[in-house]
Scaffold this motif. Structure first.
Motif, PDB file in Angstrom:
ATOM      1  N   LEU A 283      90.112  72.412  57.852  1.00 31.06           N
ATOM      2  CA  LEU A 283      90.733  72.697  56.561  1.00 31.06           C
ATOM      3  C   LEU A 283      90.292  71.699  55.498  1.00 31.06           C
ATOM      4  CD1 LEU A 283      94.336  73.581  57.779  1.00 31.06           C
ATOM      5  CD2 LEU A 283      92.608  75.157  56.943  1.00 31.06           C
ATOM      6  N   ALA A 284      89.978  70.467  55.914  1.00 29.91           N
ATOM      7  CA  ALA A 284      89.537  69.450  54.960  1.00 29.91           C
ATOM      8  C   ALA A 284      88.078  69.646  54.573  1.00 29.91           C
ATOM      9  CB  ALA A 284      89.741  68.051  55.559  1.00 29.91           C
ATOM     10  N   VAL A 285      87.223  69.837  55.568  1.00 32.89           N
ATOM     11  CA  VAL A 285      85.774  69.931  55.312  1.00 32.89           C
ATOM     12  C   VAL A 285      85.417  71.237  54.615  1.00 32.89           C
ATOM     13  CG1 VAL A 285      83.501  70.045  56.399  1.00 32.89           C
ATOM     14  CG2 VAL A 285      85.194  68.382  57.214  1.00 32.89           C
ATOM     15  N   PHE A 286      86.000  72.356  55.096  1.00 28.38           N
ATOM     16  CA  PHE A 286      85.731  73.649  54.477  1.00 28.38           C
ATOM     17  C   PHE A 286      86.806  73.922  53.417  1.00 28.38           C
ATOM     18  CE2 PHE A 286      83.598  73.746  58.540  1.00 28.38           C
ATOM     19  CZ  PHE A 286      82.376  74.322  58.227  1.00 28.38           C
ATOM     20  N   ALA A 287      86.885  73.023  52.469  1.00 23.19           N
ATOM     21  CA  ALA A 287      87.920  73.070  51.444  1.00 23.19           C
ATOM     22  C   ALA A 287      87.789  74.332  50.592  1.00 23.19           C
ATOM     23  CB  ALA A 287      87.826  71.832  50.556  1.00 23.19           C
ATOM     24  N   PRO A 288      88.889  74.998  50.294  1.00 27.95           N
ATOM     25  CA  PRO A 288      88.816  76.222  49.488  1.00 27.95           C
ATOM     26  C   PRO A 288      88.227  76.005  48.107  1.00 27.95           C
ATOM     27  CG  PRO A 288      91.084  75.456  49.723  1.00 27.95           C
ATOM     28  CD  PRO A 288      90.262  74.671  50.685  1.00 27.95           C
ATOM     29  N   GLY A 289      88.452  74.837  47.532  1.00 28.88           N
ATOM     30  CA  GLY A 289      87.893  74.579  46.207  1.00 28.88           C
ATOM     31  C   GLY A 289      86.384  74.639  46.185  1.00 28.88           C
ATOM     32  N   VAL A 290      85.747  74.350  47.335  1.00 32.53           N
ATOM     33  CA  VAL A 290      84.289  74.364  47.446  1.00 32.53           C
ATOM     34  C   VAL A 290      83.786  75.687  48.000  1.00 32.53           C
ATOM     35  CG1 VAL A 290      82.289  73.252  48.525  1.00 32.53           C
ATOM     36  CG2 VAL A 290      84.222  71.857  47.747  1.00 32.53           C
ATOM     37  N   PHE A 291      84.426  76.173  49.072  1.00 34.88           N
ATOM     38  CA  PHE A 291      83.941  77.356  49.773  1.00 34.88           C
ATOM     39  C   PHE A 291      84.620  78.656  49.334  1.00 34.88           C
ATOM     40  CE2 PHE A 291      82.633  73.863  52.372  1.00 34.88           C
ATOM     41  CZ  PHE A 291      81.435  74.267  52.935  1.00 34.88           C
ATOM     42  N   PHE A 292      85.757  78.541  48.664  1.00 31.63           N
ATOM     43  CA  PHE A 292      86.470  79.729  48.193  1.00 31.63           C
ATOM     44  C   PHE A 292      87.141  79.374  46.863  1.00 31.63           C
ATOM     45  CE2 PHE A 292      90.330  82.652  48.868  1.00 31.63           C
ATOM     46  CZ  PHE A 292      89.670  83.735  48.286  1.00 31.63           C
ATOM     47  N   PRO A 293      86.337  79.216  45.799  1.00 31.86           N
ATOM     48  CA  PRO A 293      86.862  78.707  44.524  1.00 31.86           C
ATOM     49  C   PRO A 293      87.915  79.587  43.879  1.00 31.86           C
ATOM     50  CG  PRO A 293      84.611  79.538  44.263  1.00 31.86           C
ATOM     51  CD  PRO A 293      84.890  79.477  45.744  1.00 31.86           C
ATOM     52  N   GLN A 294      88.068  80.829  44.337  1.00 37.09           N
ATOM     53  CA  GLN A 294      89.113  81.690  43.784  1.00 37.09           C
ATOM     54  C   GLN A 294      90.507  81.106  43.985  1.00 37.09           C
ATOM     55  OE1 GLN A 294      86.476  82.697  45.442  1.00 37.09           O
ATOM     56  NE2 GLN A 294      85.513  84.299  44.237  1.00 37.09           N
ATOM     57  N   MET A 295      90.641  80.144  44.903  1.00 35.78           N
ATOM     58  CA  MET A 295      91.943  79.504  45.122  1.00 35.78           C
ATOM     59  C   MET A 295      92.219  78.378  44.128  1.00 35.78           C
ATOM     60  SD  MET A 295      92.674  79.307  49.232  1.00 35.78           S
ATOM     61  CE  MET A 295      94.237  78.465  48.950  1.00 35.78           C
ATOM     62  N   SER A 296      91.194  78.018  43.355  1.00 33.46           N
ATOM     63  CA  SER A 296      91.347  76.898  42.423  1.00 33.46           C
ATOM     64  C   SER A 296      92.072  77.329  41.158  1.00 33.46           C
ATOM     65  CB  SER A 296      89.966  76.347  42.063  1.00 33.46           C
ATOM     66  OG  SER A 296      90.067  75.399  41.021  1.00 33.46           O
ATOM     67  N   HIS A 297      92.931  76.446  40.640  1.00 39.69           N
ATOM     68  CA  HIS A 297      93.618  76.723  39.384  1.00 39.69           C
ATOM     69  C   HIS A 297      92.655  76.690  38.204  1.00 39.69           C
ATOM     70  CE1 HIS A 297      98.008  76.695  40.400  1.00 39.69           C
ATOM     71  NE2 HIS A 297      97.498  76.259  41.529  1.00 39.69           N
ATOM     72  N   GLY A 298      91.511  76.065  38.379  1.00 41.95           N
ATOM     73  CA  GLY A 298      90.529  76.006  37.309  1.00 41.95           C
ATOM     74  C   GLY A 298      89.545  77.151  37.352  1.00 41.95           C
ATOM     75  N   TYR A 299      89.716  78.066  38.293  1.00 40.87           N
ATOM     76  CA  TYR A 299      88.766  79.163  38.456  1.00 40.87           C
ATOM     77  C   TYR A 299      88.996  80.237  37.407  1.00 40.87           C
ATOM     78  CZ  TYR A 299      86.303  83.115  40.568  1.00 40.87           C
ATOM     79  OH  TYR A 299      85.476  84.173  40.801  1.00 40.87           O
ATOM     80  N   SER A 300      87.926  80.697  36.799  1.00 42.37           N
ATOM     81  CA  SER A 300      88.006  81.783  35.832  1.00 42.37           C
ATOM     82  C   SER A 300      87.803  83.099  36.553  1.00 42.37           C
ATOM     83  CB  SER A 300      86.923  81.622  34.752  1.00 42.37           C
ATOM     84  OG  SER A 300      86.874  82.771  33.931  1.00 42.37           O
ATOM     85  N   ALA A 301      88.689  84.045  36.336  1.00 42.37           N
ATOM     86  CA  ALA A 301      88.607  85.326  37.036  1.00 42.37           C
ATOM     87  C   ALA A 301      87.298  86.042  36.754  1.00 42.37           C
ATOM     88  CB  ALA A 301      89.781  86.228  36.642  1.00 42.37           C
ATOM     89  N   GLY A 302      86.661  85.763  35.634  1.00 41.41           N
ATOM     90  CA  GLY A 302      85.400  86.398  35.307  1.00 41.41           C
ATOM     91  C   GLY A 302      84.236  85.852  36.093  1.00 41.41           C
ATOM     92  N   ASP A 303      84.409  84.708  36.784  1.00 38.25           N
ATOM     93  CA  ASP A 303      83.315  84.090  37.517  1.00 38.25           C
ATOM     94  C   ASP A 303      82.888  84.888  38.728  1.00 38.25           C
ATOM     95  OD1 ASP A 303      83.361  82.087  35.716  1.00 38.25           O
ATOM     96  OD2 ASP A 303      84.397  80.632  36.991  1.00 38.25           O
ATOM     97  N   ASP A 304      83.729  85.834  39.184  1.00 39.78           N
ATOM     98  CA  ASP A 304      83.354  86.622  40.356  1.00 39.78           C
ATOM     99  C   ASP A 304      82.500  87.831  39.991  1.00 39.78           C
ATOM    100  OD1 ASP A 304      85.164  88.300  39.195  1.00 39.78           O
ATOM    101  OD2 ASP A 304      86.619  88.253  40.831  1.00 39.78           O
ATOM    102  N   LYS A 305      82.103  87.894  38.690  1.00 37.45           N
ATOM    103  CA  LYS A 305      81.159  88.919  38.223  1.00 37.45           C
ATOM    104  C   LYS A 305      81.730  90.336  38.324  1.00 37.45           C
ATOM    105  CE  LYS A 305      77.289  86.006  39.590  1.00 37.45           C
ATOM    106  NZ  LYS A 305      76.058  85.876  40.402  1.00 37.45           N
ATOM    107  N   ARG A 306      83.020  90.470  38.081  1.00 37.06           N
ATOM    108  CA  ARG A 306      83.577  91.818  38.012  1.00 37.06           C
ATOM    109  C   ARG A 306      83.069  92.495  36.746  1.00 37.06           C
ATOM    110  NH1 ARG A 306      88.499  89.278  39.941  1.00 37.06           N
ATOM    111  NH2 ARG A 306      88.994  90.056  42.016  1.00 37.06           N
ATOM    112  N   PRO A 307      82.495  93.682  36.837  1.00 38.91           N
ATOM    113  CA  PRO A 307      81.912  94.314  35.671  1.00 38.91           C
ATOM    114  C   PRO A 307      82.938  94.897  34.702  1.00 38.91           C
ATOM    115  CG  PRO A 307      81.703  95.752  37.592  1.00 38.91           C
ATOM    116  CD  PRO A 307      82.218  94.432  38.079  1.00 38.91           C
ATOM    117  N   HIS A 308      84.160  95.160  35.172  1.00 38.31           N
ATOM    118  CA  HIS A 308      85.155  95.802  34.311  1.00 38.31           C
ATOM    119  C   HIS A 308      86.371  94.899  34.131  1.00 38.31           C
ATOM    120  CE1 HIS A 308      82.911  99.553  34.398  1.00 38.31           C
ATOM    121  NE2 HIS A 308      82.800  99.410  35.716  1.00 38.31           N
ATOM    122  N   HIS A 309      86.124  93.618  33.921  1.00 36.04           N
ATOM    123  CA  HIS A 309      87.207  92.652  33.782  1.00 36.04           C
ATOM    124  C   HIS A 309      87.849  92.762  32.407  1.00 36.04           C
ATOM    125  CE1 HIS A 309      89.420  89.008  34.425  1.00 36.04           C
ATOM    126  NE2 HIS A 309      88.942  88.515  33.308  1.00 36.04           N
TER     127      HIS A 309
END
Length: 322
Positions: A283-309
């Protein structure tokens, strides 16, 4: 105190034995052995390092809920094994014994909370329609359920402690309550694993079908991302390790305090200590902020390249983020 000078009715206990001696043999302690100092120093350092990595990456990547829960769990485990290091010098150290019991029981409960949060964000990032529950319900259901398991175990521990050595029936009631809390924790983990496995199976089938709807193209991008897949595998192995640990705890407590399983250090080290350490390291090494940034509070929903955001999508995503 020599065996010849003992008063009538005296028996070895954490209140009457300051250290190991002729009359206070280590075999009369709850553990029944001198904990291995080297192994417990290694474990304390491992959990300490996991704490630092989790907190540093959590602050950097702003994964507050996950990092607080897992970091606190790792820190408690570190404290618990410091207590066992002290027991290696004196198994009759009552304070060290209580510290290691409380910290090592509480730590994995907090680590499990981190796992429960990941499923919510995974569902939100991939495809909500594939989930049996709305994403927000995963932490709402499983976090209180996990905490309730700990409360039940704490109540059982209080009953057992109040029983002392002169009320065997009350002591047994305490042990049964502790067992109920541990069994409930396995049930909660099992239910979570079932829902997570069901969702990932359904999501895999959907994304491999080749008929992904436009609104879920962003989820398809996440699904094929190598870092996300590494994150999912790491969470899966961490879950398995924690489940093994809880099942071991059932066997350990089945015979009551000081039973032969509880007094077997190798099984404790392998099935308790290293299972939780493996989970914490993953859980420490495979941190979500690095490997799954969607869990980050600083993540922009548009960063996942949704075309109809849209702006409403942004608001919905932000409301789902813990």
């Amino acid at each position: 105190m020599s065996a010849q000078s003992l008063p009538p009715g005296w028996r070895p206990s954490y209140e009457t034995c300051p250290e190991v001696s002729e009359s206070c043999s280590v075999k009369y302690t709850t553990l029944g052995y001198f904990p291995n100092q080297g192994v417990n120093i290694f474990l304390a350092l491992g959990f300490g390092l996991s704490t630092v990595i989790t907190i540093v990456l959590g602050v950097w990547k702003r994964t507050w809920g996950f990092s607080i829960a897992v970091g606190a769990g790792c820190a408690l485990e570190c404290v618990g094994y410091v207590g066992r290091v002290l027991l290696a010098s004196n198994p009759w150290n009552a304070d060290a014994f209580k510290i290691q019991i409380v910290a090592i029981v509480l730590g994995p409960t907090l680590v499990c909370i981190g796992l429960y949060l990941t499923l919510k964000h995974t569902v939100t990032a991939l495809n909500r329609s594939m989930s049996r529950l709305a994403p927000r319900w995963y932490p709402i259901i499983f976090v209180p359920a996990d905490v309730s398991c700990l409360v039940v175990q704490a109540i059982g521990g209080g009953i057992a402690a109040s029983a002392g050595r002169n009320s065997y029936e009350l002591l047994q009631h305490g042990n049964r309550t502790i067992m109920a809390g541990i069994v409930l924790q396995v049930v909660v983990l099992g239910a979570f694993g079932g829902l997570a496995g069901d969702y990932l199976f359904r999501a895999s089938k959907y994304f491999r079908s080749g008929a992904v709807a436009p609104e879920f193209q962003g989820g398809a991008v996440v699904w094929v991302d190598k870092k996300f897949r590494m994150f999912v595998w790491a969470m899966g192995f961490a879950y398995a390790a924690l489940l093994i640990r809880c099942i071991y705890r059932i066997a350990e407590m089945a015979g009551g305090w000081g039973n032969h399983i509880m007094q077997d250090e190798p099984s404790f080290v392998v099935l308790e200590s290293f299972m939780v350490l493996i989970a914490c390291i993953l859980l420490a090494v495979f941190a979500p902020g690095v490997f799954f940034p969607q869990m980050s509070h600083g993540y922009s929903a548009g960063d996942d390249k949704r075309p109809h955001h849209t702006e409403s999508d942004s608001a919905g995503t932000e409301m789902e983020r813990v």
